[in-house]
Design an enzyme around this catalytic site. Structure first.
Site, mmCIF file in Angstrom:
data_model
loop_
_atom_site.group_PDB
_atom_site.id
_atom_site.type_symbol
_atom_site.label_atom_id
_atom_site.label_comp_id
_atom_site.label_asym_id
_atom_site.label_seq_id
_atom_site.Cartn_x
_atom_site.Cartn_y
_atom_site.Cartn_z
ATOM 1 N N PRO A 138 0.813 -1.228 0.000
ATOM 2 C CA PRO A 138 0.000 0.000 0.000
ATOM 3 C C PRO A 138 0.846 1.278 0.000
ATOM 4 C CG PRO A 138 0.081 -0.896 2.200
ATOM 5 C CD PRO A 138 0.838 -1.864 1.329
ATOM 6 N N CYS A 139 1.498 1.544 -1.125
ATOM 7 C CA CYS A 139 2.352 2.725 -1.212
ATOM 8 C C CYS A 139 1.557 4.018 -1.069
ATOM 9 C CB CYS A 139 3.145 2.711 -2.516
ATOM 10 S SG CYS A 139 2.152 2.557 -4.010
ATOM 11 N N HIS A 140 0.246 3.964 -1.291
ATOM 12 C CA HIS A 140 -0.576 5.177 -1.136
ATOM 13 C C HIS A 140 -0.667 5.620 0.319
ATOM 14 C CE1 HIS A 140 -3.340 1.806 -0.478
ATOM 15 N NE2 HIS A 140 -4.116 2.635 0.210
#
Length: 205
Positions: A138-140
């Site tokens: 989940p780079c967001h």
């Protein structure tokens, strides 16, 4: 990373795509402006992959992604990823990013510090910009210092990043510590569940 199969699937933000091989999920593609572009982008990454029904473990990953994008509590941390060709530094970044639960955010600098390289915040951001496992890694949920959003390499850029955070009920200005003073994870999964807000309606496509 190699992949021999891929599948497009519907979500609340549009048609996503997932590719897989013998060692797990090789890539997850967020929607482009058109489905043909989503398919083409994934095929450029995995030219030998063929569209096929997903195996059971990949279907579970799809179901988890669909649930997450509906604003439901969904844990993707058990999804097997094929990181065979991922550089060692990037792999370490991705493994740490996977410990961030929905509705929580941390900074590039926090991840860098945990890696023992406190001056490597930019390198962390670059690694996340190369993230082939959107949502599963989940780079967001990783932001710049001071509550700034930082970048996002998917179609739509930071607008998409904000949309994903809003779906999860995250408040980017209220970042949580990734680790406590003893180096242990600062996240309490039971509390993380309470932080996820279910939207009153499905996000507009």
């Amino acid at each position: 990373m190699t992949a021999h199969g891929f599948r497009l699937f519907d979500t609340a933000i549009g048609r996503c795509c997932i590719a897989w091989g013998d060692h797990g999920v090789g890539g997850v593609q967020l929607p482009e402006a058109r489905e043909v572009e989503t398919r083409a982008r994934l095929r450029r990454r995995f030219p030998d992959a063929r569209e096929a029904p997903p195996p059971l473990d990949v279907q579970r990953a799809i179901d988890g992604i669909v649930a997450l994008l509906r604003g439901e509590v969904s844990d993707l941390s058990a999804v097997a990823l094929d990181m065979e060709r991922v550089p060692p530094f990037d792999r370490r970044v991705y493994e740490l990013a996977r410990t961030i639960p929905p509705a929580a955010t941390v900074t590039y600098g926090e991840i860098a510090a945990r890696l023992g390289a406190p001056d490597a915040a930019r390198a962390v951001g670059q690694a996340l910009g190369r993230n082939p496992f959107a949502l599963v890694v989940p780079c967001h949920r990783v932001l710049a210092a001071g509550g700034k959003l930082g970048g996002f390499s998917a179609n739509g850029g930071i607008t998409t990043k904000l949309r994903l955070l809003a779906i999860e009920g995250a408040q980017p200005s209220r970042q949580l510590p990734l680790f406590d003073d003893n180096g242990a994870s600062g996240f309490n999964p039971s509390l993380a569940v309470d932080r996820v807000r279910r939207p009153t309606h499905a996000p507009a496509r």
